[in-house]
Design an enzyme around this catalytic site. Structure first.
Site, PDB file in Angstrom:
ATOM      1  N   HIS A 111       2.034 -24.457  32.443  1.00 15.90           N
ATOM      2  CA  HIS A 111       2.982 -24.496  31.146  1.00 15.90           C
ATOM      3  C   HIS A 111       3.669 -25.795  31.070  1.00 15.90           C
ATOM      4  CE1 HIS A 111       6.269 -23.159  28.720  1.00 15.90           C
ATOM      5  NE2 HIS A 111       5.600 -22.148  28.016  1.00 15.90           N
ATOM      6  N   ASP A 188       5.022 -20.564  39.551  1.00 15.36           N
ATOM      7  CA  ASP A 188       5.561 -20.090  38.172  1.00 15.36           C
ATOM      8  C   ASP A 188       4.986 -18.632  37.790  1.00 15.36           C
ATOM      9  OD1 ASP A 188       5.891 -19.672  35.381  1.00 15.36           O
ATOM     10  OD2 ASP A 188       5.248 -21.182  34.645  1.00 15.36           O
ATOM     11  N   GLN A 191       4.418 -15.273  33.876  1.00 19.60           N
ATOM     12  CA  GLN A 191       3.383 -14.293  33.147  1.00 19.60           C
ATOM     13  C   GLN A 191       2.770 -13.336  34.212  1.00 19.60           C
ATOM     14  OE1 GLN A 191       2.580 -14.164  29.873  1.00 19.60           O
ATOM     15  NE2 GLN A 191       3.401 -16.244  29.197  1.00 19.60           N
ATOM     16  N   LYS A 214      10.183 -11.578  28.908  1.00 19.37           N
ATOM     17  CA  LYS A 214       8.772 -11.248  29.009  1.00 19.37           C
ATOM     18  C   LYS A 214       8.578 -10.057  29.723  1.00 19.37           C
ATOM     19  CE  LYS A 214       7.310 -16.147  29.284  1.00 19.37           C
ATOM     20  NZ  LYS A 214       6.985 -16.455  27.746  1.00 19.37           N
ATOM     21  N   CYS A 351       2.411 -24.310  24.594  1.00 21.01           N
ATOM     22  CA  CYS A 351       2.912 -24.909  25.647  1.00 21.01           C
ATOM     23  C   CYS A 351       2.279 -25.280  26.645  1.00 21.01           C
ATOM     24  CB  CYS A 351       4.393 -24.414  25.744  1.00 21.01           C
ATOM     25  SG  CYS A 351       5.419 -24.000  24.373  1.00 21.01           S
TER      26      CYS A 351
HETATM   27  N1  C6P Z   1       5.517 -18.956  27.782  1.00 21.77           N
HETATM   28  C1  C6P Z   1       4.166 -18.431  25.795  1.00 21.77           C
HETATM   29  O1  C6P Z   1       3.943 -17.759  24.589  1.00 21.77           O
HETATM   30  P1  C6P Z   1      10.657 -19.452  28.986  1.00 21.77           P
HETATM   31  O2  C6P Z   1      10.521 -19.952  27.570  1.00 21.77           O
HETATM   32  O3  C6P Z   1      11.713 -20.419  29.955  1.00 21.77           O
HETATM   33  O4  C6P Z   1      11.161 -17.877  29.219  1.00 21.77           O
HETATM   34  O5  C6P Z   1       9.274 -19.423  29.708  1.00 21.77           O
HETATM   35  C2  C6P Z   1       8.441 -20.489  30.097  1.00 21.77           C
HETATM   36  C3  C6P Z   1       7.214 -20.317  30.651  1.00 21.77           C
HETATM   37  C4  C6P Z   1       7.005 -20.819  31.828  1.00 21.77           C
HETATM   38  N2  C6P Z   1       5.695 -20.540  32.190  1.00 21.77           N
HETATM   39  C5  C6P Z   1       4.733 -19.743  31.719  1.00 21.77           C
HETATM   40  C6  C6P Z   1       3.630 -19.572  32.443  1.00 21.77           C
HETATM   41  C7  C6P Z   1       5.096 -19.473  30.458  1.00 21.77           C
HETATM   42  O6  C6P Z   1       4.089 -18.647  29.889  1.00 21.77           O
HETATM   43  C8  C6P Z   1       6.285 -19.737  29.843  1.00 21.77           C
HETATM   44  C9  C6P Z   1       6.710 -19.167  28.578  1.00 21.77           C
HETATM   45  C10 C6P Z   1       5.540 -18.460  26.421  1.00 21.77           C
HETATM   46  O7  C6P Z   1       3.235 -18.358  26.485  1.00 21.77           O
HETATM   47  C11 C6P Z   1       6.478 -19.356  25.331  1.00 21.77           C
HETATM   48  S1  C6P Z   1       5.748 -21.019  25.202  1.00 21.77           S
END
Ligand code: C6P
Length: 395
Positions: A111, A188, A191, A214, A351
């Protein structure tokens, strides 16, 4: 079965965008309201009873969240979310420890929130980014990881579960190999944490980042897990109130981790709501959550594969993410049909632009399933897939 816990679902929508943000059960909002209605004051500072209680609630959340990933309490830093956590790792650990000529191993599944902080480290420190070649399905393998490992590798930064493909990375073995070579691993888990059991001691990762929103929790709060000795060796990247010990005109000393990374007034209500979210997930059971999502995903894939003109990119993923496109239909056009039918899903590059480029697309559609989804939701989704294909496509 769990739909009734989520007030937003009273709107009658079919929510298949939990990969972007999950819905929140009413008990999470109730926990936050309880804080606002009965305490509503700052933590770690007040010398009166309701501030002591608020501090206890805040620290109880840290203990509960630590238990959720089997970390020690002081290894859990509350942040603004996964993006902030990943930035702290790169900007604090990375900038201090990566040097000119060093290599940082990443994957094209990352991401942007995991990719860009390391791009910055590489630029500033004149280090090199090295990518693990993906299999033709788009997976990371241990062998492919080994093929890019070198005596220059300083950091491995990988996603646990891809937000586009839903694949689980083989991190146990990768981390083991990295540690044999004295390489630090940042995971990371944005997910992964909502969908599968994580035990940081077993996984042995050095850093692990995720967001509450999430995983049935509030927005605006997340976690940076770091091994104690690493966190204590790192400098804060934000400075201000509550993170310091002793402040003079020209110098200051800072608290130990996690407090030196929690600057200013934190999202207290959100941290408290996060605790309730974790308790909610644990009351269902992480294995049950993963099993439920996978059942729905497999049911959806089986139906999708019978529809002419539909391309599924991740037929055999282990989690509840379904990446697909409809032939000759731009994902944003298709999304308008889903929206008309009250089916919420995501269209775009998610993203994770390098991965969508790797797939040879400019964008994809993504349905992501969670505990409140049912087979009826999948059926509604499939009806919209067919409608979008028939309306925009050439069938
Ligand atoms: N992905 C998606 O629709 P935040 O926004 O900081 O809570 O998370 C960022 C992030 C980091 N790593 C991974 C693997 C992610 O999937 C995400 C957030 C969302 O897939 C919003 S772009």
């Amino acid at each position: 079965m769990y739909k009734k816990d989520f007030p937003v679902l009273n709107k009658g929508i079919t929510y298949l965008d939990s990969g972007a943000s999950s819905l929140k059960p009413s008990i999470v909002m109730e926990a936050m309201n309880d804080y606002y209605n009965n305490y509503g004051v700052n933590v770690h500072r007040g010398v009166y009873e309701i501030s002591h209680i608020a501090t206890e609630m805040y620290e109880a959340a840290r203990e509960r969240v630590a238990g959720f990933i089997n970390a020690d309490t002081e290894e859990v830093v509350f942040t603004r979310g996964a993006s902030s956590s990943l930035n702290i790792v790169a900007s604090s650990y990375g900038l201090a420890n990566v040097n000119e000529g060093d290599e940082i191993i990443l994957s094209e599944l990352e991401h942007h929130s995991h990719l860009l902080p390391w791009q910055n480290v590489a630029k500033v420190k004149k280090a090199k980014l090295v990518y693990i070649p993906l299999t033709k399905e788009g997976r990371i393998t241990v062998d492919n990881f080994k093929s890019v490992l070198s005596d220059k590798t300083k950091v491995v930064a990988l996603t646990y579960v891809s937000n586009v493909m839903g694949y689980v990375s083989p991190l146990d073995e990768i981390i083991n190999i990295a540690h044999q070579n004295e390489i630090v691993v940042s995971v990371d888990a944005a997910q992964a944490a909502p969908h599968k059991k994580i035990d940081v001691k077993k996984l042995d990762c050095d850093f692990l980042s995720f967001s509450a929103h999430k995983m049935c929790g509030p927005t605006g709060v997340g976690v940076l897990y770091g091994k104690k000795e690493l966190l204590n060796s790192m400098d804060p990247i934000e400075f201000g109130g509550d993170m310091n010990d002793d402040v003079g005109l020209y110098d200051a000393t800072f608290k130990d981790a996690p407090y030196k990374f929690e600057t200013g007034t934190m999202p207290i209500a959100e941290v408290i709501g996060f605790k309730t979210a974790v308790e909610y997930l644990e009351s269902i059971g992480m294995d049950e959550i993963q099993r439920h999502e996978k059942t729905l995903r497999d049911y959806a894939v089986e139906k999708m594969l019978k529809i002419d003109g539909v391309k599924v990119y991740n037929k055999d993923s282990e989690t509840g993410i379904l990446a697909f496109n409809i032939e000759n239909v731009h994902p944003h056009d298709a999304a308008s049909v889903f929206d008309k039918n009250g089916v919420c899903l995501r269209a775009g590059h998610h993203c994770a632009q390098p991965l969508v480029n790797w797939l040879g697309e400019v964008a994809t559609l993504r349905a992501s399933f969670y505990i409140y989804n049912t087979k009826e939701d999948v059926d509604k989704f499939i009806e919209s897939v067919i409608e979008a294909r028939d309306f925009f496509g050439q069938f």
